[in-house]
Motif scaffolding. Structure first.
Motif, mmCIF file in Angstrom:
data_model
loop_
_atom_site.group_PDB
_atom_site.id
_atom_site.type_symbol
_atom_site.label_atom_id
_atom_site.label_comp_id
_atom_site.label_asym_id
_atom_site.label_seq_id
_atom_site.Cartn_x
_atom_site.Cartn_y
_atom_site.Cartn_z
ATOM 1 N N THR A 1 16.807 20.341 18.261
ATOM 2 C CA THR A 1 17.710 19.508 17.111
ATOM 3 C C THR A 1 18.101 18.267 17.192
ATOM 4 O O THR A 1 18.513 18.225 17.873
ATOM 5 N N TYR A 2 17.120 16.890 16.607
ATOM 6 C CA TYR A 2 17.512 15.761 17.162
ATOM 7 C C TYR A 2 18.447 15.792 15.232
ATOM 8 O O TYR A 2 17.345 15.458 14.348
ATOM 9 N N ALA A 3 20.233 14.728 16.174
ATOM 10 C CA ALA A 3 20.540 14.585 14.797
ATOM 11 C C ALA A 3 20.096 12.876 14.745
ATOM 12 O O ALA A 3 20.271 12.258 16.058
ATOM 13 N N PHE A 4 19.947 11.925 13.959
ATOM 14 C CA PHE A 4 19.443 10.405 14.062
ATOM 15 C C PHE A 4 20.719 9.490 14.124
ATOM 16 O O PHE A 4 21.848 9.802 13.785
ATOM 17 N N GLN A 5 20.558 9.084 14.636
ATOM 18 C CA GLN A 5 21.372 7.448 15.101
ATOM 19 C C GLN A 5 21.659 6.802 13.818
ATOM 20 O O GLN A 5 23.020 6.339 13.514
ATOM 21 N N GLN A 6 20.257 6.891 12.952
ATOM 22 C CA GLN A 6 20.548 6.386 11.289
ATOM 23 C C GLN A 6 19.520 7.441 10.280
ATOM 24 O O GLN A 6 18.650 7.298 10.708
ATOM 25 N N PRO A 7 21.035 8.157 9.856
ATOM 26 C CA PRO A 7 19.610 9.548 9.062
ATOM 27 C C PRO A 7 18.606 8.495 7.989
ATOM 28 O O PRO A 7 19.052 7.587 7.382
ATOM 29 N N VAL A 8 17.530 10.116 8.002
ATOM 30 C CA VAL A 8 16.795 9.826 6.922
ATOM 31 C C VAL A 8 17.127 10.373 6.081
ATOM 32 O O VAL A 8 18.218 10.686 5.662
ATOM 33 N N ARG A 9 16.492 9.235 4.706
ATOM 34 C CA ARG A 9 17.176 10.299 3.038
ATOM 35 C C ARG A 9 16.319 10.345 2.495
ATOM 36 O O ARG A 9 14.919 10.088 2.375
ATOM 37 N N PHE A 10 15.885 11.411 1.960
ATOM 38 C CA PHE A 10 14.654 12.462 1.174
ATOM 39 C C PHE A 10 15.651 12.682 -0.534
ATOM 40 O O PHE A 10 16.070 13.304 -0.531
ATOM 41 N N LYS A 11 14.628 11.664 -0.538
ATOM 42 C CA LYS A 11 14.465 12.000 -1.983
ATOM 43 C C LYS A 11 14.101 12.735 -2.993
ATOM 44 O O LYS A 11 12.257 13.531 -2.395
ATOM 45 N N GLY A 12 14.353 13.394 -4.233
ATOM 46 C CA GLY A 12 14.038 15.078 -4.701
ATOM 47 C C GLY A 12 14.690 16.046 -3.549
ATOM 48 O O GLY A 12 14.195 17.535 -4.371
ATOM 49 N N ILE A 13 15.628 16.053 -2.962
ATOM 50 C CA ILE A 13 15.899 17.120 -2.474
ATOM 51 C C ILE A 13 17.679 16.910 -2.245
ATOM 52 O O ILE A 13 17.674 16.664 -1.745
ATOM 53 N N PHE B 1 22.731 14.901 19.891
ATOM 54 C CA PHE B 1 23.260 14.341 18.882
ATOM 55 C C PHE B 1 23.177 12.212 19.178
ATOM 56 O O PHE B 1 23.905 12.004 20.230
ATOM 57 N N ASP B 2 22.777 11.719 17.966
ATOM 58 C CA ASP B 2 23.464 10.204 18.798
ATOM 59 C C ASP B 2 24.188 9.186 17.974
ATOM 60 O O ASP B 2 23.864 9.321 16.569
ATOM 61 N N GLU B 3 24.876 9.367 18.319
ATOM 62 C CA GLU B 3 26.213 8.525 17.980
ATOM 63 C C GLU B 3 26.592 9.141 16.258
ATOM 64 O O GLU B 3 26.650 8.397 16.129
ATOM 65 N N PRO B 4 26.876 10.262 16.911
ATOM 66 C CA PRO B 4 27.773 11.214 15.594
ATOM 67 C C PRO B 4 28.975 10.175 15.025
ATOM 68 O O PRO B 4 28.818 10.523 13.464
ATOM 69 N N GLU B 5 29.668 9.445 15.536
ATOM 70 C CA GLU B 5 30.884 8.508 15.172
ATOM 71 C C GLU B 5 30.334 8.091 14.365
ATOM 72 O O GLU B 5 31.698 6.850 13.641
ATOM 73 N N ALA B 6 28.548 7.283 14.220
ATOM 74 C CA ALA B 6 28.541 5.412 13.893
ATOM 75 C C ALA B 6 29.424 5.784 12.597
ATOM 76 O O ALA B 6 28.378 6.997 11.744
ATOM 77 N N GLY B 7 29.696 4.775 11.701
ATOM 78 C CA GLY B 7 30.325 5.070 10.229
ATOM 79 C C GLY B 7 30.733 5.951 10.448
ATOM 80 O O GLY B 7 31.151 6.032 8.642
ATOM 81 N N ILE B 8 31.457 6.380 10.303
ATOM 82 C CA ILE B 8 32.295 8.133 9.861
ATOM 83 C C ILE B 8 33.917 7.073 10.452
ATOM 84 O O ILE B 8 34.284 6.849 11.129
ATOM 85 N N ASP B 9 34.878 7.352 9.217
ATOM 86 C CA ASP B 9 35.804 6.688 8.955
ATOM 87 C C ASP B 9 36.884 7.842 10.090
ATOM 88 O O ASP B 9 37.007 8.821 10.635
ATOM 89 N N LEU B 10 38.189 6.452 10.580
ATOM 90 C CA LEU B 10 39.147 7.435 11.765
ATOM 91 C C LEU B 10 39.415 9.394 11.563
ATOM 92 O O LEU B 10 39.564 9.389 12.599
ATOM 93 N N TRP B 11 39.782 9.176 10.315
ATOM 94 C CA TRP B 11 40.181 10.064 9.333
ATOM 95 C C TRP B 11 39.413 11.360 9.868
ATOM 96 O O TRP B 11 39.831 12.651 10.546
ATOM 97 N N SER B 12 38.102 11.196 9.550
ATOM 98 C CA SER B 12 37.142 12.117 9.422
ATOM 99 C C SER B 12 36.720 12.427 11.432
ATOM 100 O O SER B 12 36.227 12.821 11.419
ATOM 101 N N PHE B 13 37.055 11.303 12.174
ATOM 102 C CA PHE B 13 36.226 11.401 13.330
ATOM 103 C C PHE B 13 37.193 12.199 14.180
ATOM 104 O O PHE B 13 37.160 12.494 14.454
#
Ligand SMILES: Nc1ncnc2c1ncn2[C@@H]1O[C@H](COP(=O)(O)OP(=O)(O)OP(=O)(O)O)[C@@H](O)[C@H]1O
Ligand SMILES: [Mg+2]
Length: 244
Positions: free
Chosen positions: A82-94, A159-171
């Motif tokens: 399983t590979y979780a992207f550094q920048q996740p992909v969006r899926f319209k309609g899902i 996981f590629d940089e799971p922390e990217a864009g995640i705020d400190l509290w959630s981190f």
């Protein structure tokens, strides 16, 4: 166990070859390995090679001794990568719940899907029926992707940089999610990260810089050396540092 043997990756640009990764030899069978190193060092490229998004120019990749070098992304996913992207992909309609269900590979109930969302700090009720489109923020998308990886729970998760864009509290909560995964996981987790708190909980740290593995070991051997290399006295335990 994932093994990279003499793996190199080159790209051709304007008729000249650029070497992105060179002679990488890595064997990972611990439950939790962190990969770190400077920007542009080649970490995401390594993750893409493991996931099968790109193929090495040279060398072999083995999963549990089986040569997967020429295997497609789908076949590798079936084998349990399983590979979780550094920048996740969006899926319209899902919707978010569709994604979690797809990831788990089972017809799980909405409440089961909600458990995964809650683990990554999202209020499941607010998200479960949302479409995975541009209206989701970067941090929300990233957390949904982590929830998907939890739901998949395969032999190898990258996981590629799971922390990217995640705020400190959630981190802070994210660290707990990874600690829990560490305890429960049957296979291995590879986390690419720049965060000391993530490196702290890893069984082993691999440093990649300038396309090569430049150091590897446990955190007690790697962290001080790495932080010293920054030359920043805030990270250096030697009290003399600030005085120089
Ligand atoms: N297809 C490509 N064509 C040209 N250059 C590429 C290509 N893929 C990667 N690179 C370059 O290879 C280097 C490594 O990129 P990579 O994304 O693996 O770095 P990284 O270690 O993940 O960095 P970061 O910490 O910033 O995420 C970068 O200099 C990047 O620009
Ligand atoms: Mg990267």
């Amino acid at each position: 166990m994932i093994e990279l043997i003499d793996v190199s990756y080159d790209v051709t640009e304007d008729n000249s070859d650029i070497s992105i990764l060179r002679d990488i030899n890595i064997k990972i069978d611990e439950r939790f390995v962190a990969i770190t190193g400077p920007n542009g060092g080649g970490k995401s490229t390594l993750a893409r090679l493991i996931a099968g998004i790109i193929k090495p120019t040279k060398g072999k990749i083995l999963l549990d001794g089986k040569d997967i070098t020429d295997m497609s992304i789908t076949d590798r996913a079936k084998l349990g990568i399983t590979y979780a992207f550094q920048q996740p992909v969006r899926f319209k309609g899902i919707t978010v719940s569709d994604l979690i269900r797809l990831a788990s590979g089972k017809d799980i109930s909405v409440s089961d899907a909600c458990v995964y969302l809650s683990e990554v700090g999202l209020c499941a009720r607010d998200y479960i029926n949302r479409e995975v489109n541009a209206s989701l923020s970067g941090g929300e998308l990233k957390r949904i992707e982590i929830a998907m990886a939890l739901a998949r729970s395969t032999k190898l998760t990258v996981f590629d940089e799971p922390e990217a864009g995640i705020d400190l509290w959630s981190f802070q909560n994210l660290i707990q999610v990874f600690e829990k995964m560490h305890e429960k996981i049957q296979g291995s987790i590879i986390i690419i990260s720049h965060q000391e708190r993530i490196l702290d909980i890893a069984d082993r740290i691999i440093v990649i810089a300038d396309g090569k593995v430049t150091a590897e070991g446990d955190k007690d051997s790697i962290l001080p050396e790495m932080l010293n290399a920054t030359g920043d006295c805030r990270f250096i335990r030697d009290p003399e540092c600030a005085r120089v």
